[in-house]
Design an enzyme around this catalytic site. Structure first.
Site, PDB file in Angstrom:
ATOM      1  N   GLY A  67      -5.186  -0.322  -2.306  1.00  0.00           N
ATOM      2  CA  GLY A  67      -4.612  -1.580  -2.811  1.00  0.00           C
ATOM      3  C   GLY A  67      -4.505  -2.656  -2.110  1.00  0.00           C
ATOM      4  CB  CYS A  91       0.275  -3.134   4.922  1.00  0.00           C
ATOM      5  SG  CYS A  91      -0.231  -4.690   4.110  1.00  0.00           S
ATOM      6  CD  GLU A 128      -1.341  -3.604  -2.754  1.00  0.00           C
ATOM      7  OE1 GLU A 128      -1.601  -4.729  -2.372  1.00  0.00           O
ATOM      8  OE2 GLU A 128      -1.510  -2.633  -2.047  1.00  0.00           O
TER       9      GLU A 128
END
Ligand code: NI
Length: 159
Positions: free
Chosen positions: A46, A89, A132
């Site tokens: 993402g 992330c 996200e």
């Protein structure tokens, strides 16, 4: 298409509340294409626009290869259950944590044609959707982590 630079923790863009997209322009479409290419190159599942320095409510998710979700002005409209799983992330390399997320969510968003659609996802997909969409409000997964992995734990996981 272009590979965009992914900003890292400490960059103020990651802490901003992003503005809604009011009109889909050729620039919006190009941004979506570039974000998808950038996410794939970085081997992520993402990517949100603030991660490439664009403060607009746009994100892309691809948990299963070839199944790409393009989110413009996304909103989570339903949450169900709970999961505590590992998250990372692209803007926080080398950091991993266990987050508290719903097991299943439904997202309402606009696609690149300007059509409103809804999509539900569970498990990893639900985590990715939440992760996200959080980025669009300046929220990072570590803010929601119930446990951040220590260097020793990361070593154990990654071998
Ligand atoms: Ni992220």
């Amino acid at each position: 298409m272009a590979i965009l630079n992914i900003v890292k923790e400490g960059d103020p863009a990651l802490r901003k509340t992003c503005r809604p997209v009011e009109e889909i322009t050729p620039r919006t479409l190009r941004l979506l294409d570039d974000m998808i290419q950038t996410m794939r190159k970085a081997d992520g599942c993402g990517l949100a626009a603030p991660q490439v320095g664009v403060l607009r409510r746009i994100a892309v998710v691809e948990v299963e290869d070839g199944e790409v979700f393009e989110f413009i002005n996304p909103e989570i409209i339903e949450r169900e259950g709970q999961q505590n799983e590992m998250e990372g992330c692209l803007s926080l390399p080398e950091q991993w944590g266990i987050t508290d997320r719903p097991m299943r969510v439904t997202v309402r968003a606009m696609n690149r044609l300007g059509e409103i659609y809804t999509v539900s996802g569970e498990g990893l997909k639900a985590r990715a959707f939440c992760h996200e969409i959080d980025h669009l409000d300046g929220i990072l997964f570590k803010d929601k982590a119930i446990h951040m992995l220590t260097p020793e734990e990361i070593e154990e996981v990654t071998g």
